[in-house]
Design an enzyme around this catalytic site. Structure first.
Site, PDB file in Angstrom:
ATOM      1  NE  ARG A  85      -3.438   0.831   0.250  1.00 35.08           N
ATOM      2  CZ  ARG A  85      -4.410   1.421   0.932  1.00 35.08           C
ATOM      3  NH1 ARG A  85      -5.171   0.738   1.733  1.00 35.08           N
ATOM      4  NH2 ARG A  85      -4.625   2.714   0.789  1.00 35.08           N
ATOM      5  NE  ARG A 121      -1.637   3.714 -19.542  1.00 35.07           N
ATOM      6  CZ  ARG A 121      -2.699   4.171 -18.889  1.00 35.07           C
ATOM      7  NH1 ARG A 121      -3.222   3.472 -17.908  1.00 35.07           N
ATOM      8  NH2 ARG A 121      -3.239   5.314 -19.227  1.00 35.07           N
ATOM      9  CB  CYS A 150      -7.768   5.098 -12.366  1.00 34.36           C
ATOM     10  SG  CYS A 150      -6.072   5.451 -12.761  1.00 34.36           S
ATOM     11  CD  GLU A 158      -9.929   5.135  -1.483  1.00 32.58           C
ATOM     12  OE1 GLU A 158     -10.710   4.833  -0.554  1.00 32.58           O
ATOM     13  OE2 GLU A 158      -8.979   4.440  -1.817  1.00 32.58           O
ATOM     14  NE  ARG A 201      -6.804   6.248   1.001  1.00 30.42           N
ATOM     15  CZ  ARG A 201      -7.548   7.344   1.128  1.00 30.42           C
ATOM     16  NH1 ARG A 201      -8.086   7.900   0.059  1.00 30.42           N
ATOM     17  NH2 ARG A 201      -7.757   7.896   2.307  1.00 30.42           N
ATOM     18  CE1 TYR A 247      -0.967   4.982   3.425  1.00 31.87           C
ATOM     19  CE2 TYR A 247       0.822   3.567   4.157  1.00 31.87           C
ATOM     20  CZ  TYR A 247      -0.478   3.731   3.741  1.00 31.87           C
ATOM     21  OH  TYR A 247      -1.298   2.638   3.633  1.00 31.87           O
ATOM     22  NE  ARG A 306      -2.261   1.816   8.891  1.00 31.81           N
ATOM     23  CZ  ARG A 306      -2.203   0.518   8.640  1.00 31.81           C
ATOM     24  NH1 ARG A 306      -2.816   0.018   7.576  1.00 31.81           N
ATOM     25  NH2 ARG A 306      -1.559  -0.295   9.448  1.00 31.81           N
TER      26      ARG A 306
END
Length: 120
Positions: free
Chosen positions: A6, A62, A74, A77, A89, A107, A115
């Site tokens: 992540r 890409r 893509c 959220e 994200r 992050y 996080r």
């Protein structure tokens, strides 16, 4: 074995060049910190908050050298009130022998608040 890695970052404004620059930086740092090669990547899912909509972040991925065959997708959220704005994200699925506890999730920028337990 396939592992998920992540990462997230934020942009200062909803501009294509910012989306491309910050997405590329995030993905490059994920692969650098985890010593991953593009051919080890199964797929990359990129999400944005609904306020990021002037460009596809996958285009930035890409255009990276060696990444033209990496499947990317893509999507947006959930639009949760009070959530971190202008956020990108990444969930990268990778073939690796790295133990799950040793995976380095990345992050950047304002996304470190998502996080703090994983930020080194």
């Amino acid at each position: 074995m396939i592992r998920g890695i992540r990462g997230a970052t934020t942009i200062e404004a909803n501009l294509p060049e910012m989306i491309y620059i910050e997405t590329a930086q995030l993905v490059e740092e994920i692969v650098e910190k985890n010593k991953i090669q593009p051919e080890d990547i199964v797929s990359v899912v990129i999400t944005t908050t609904p306020d990021v909509n002037t460009a596809f972040p996958a285009k930035a991925v890409r255009t990276l050298e060696g990444w033209q065959f990496v499947p990317t997708m893509c999507m947006h959220e959930m639009n949760v009130p009070g959530s971190l704005p202008l956020c990108i994200r990444v969930l990268m699925h990778v073939n690796t022998d790295i133990p799950q506890k040793d995976i380095q999730h990345i992050y950047l920028n304002g996304a470190v608040v998502l996080r703090p337990d994983l930020v080194k």
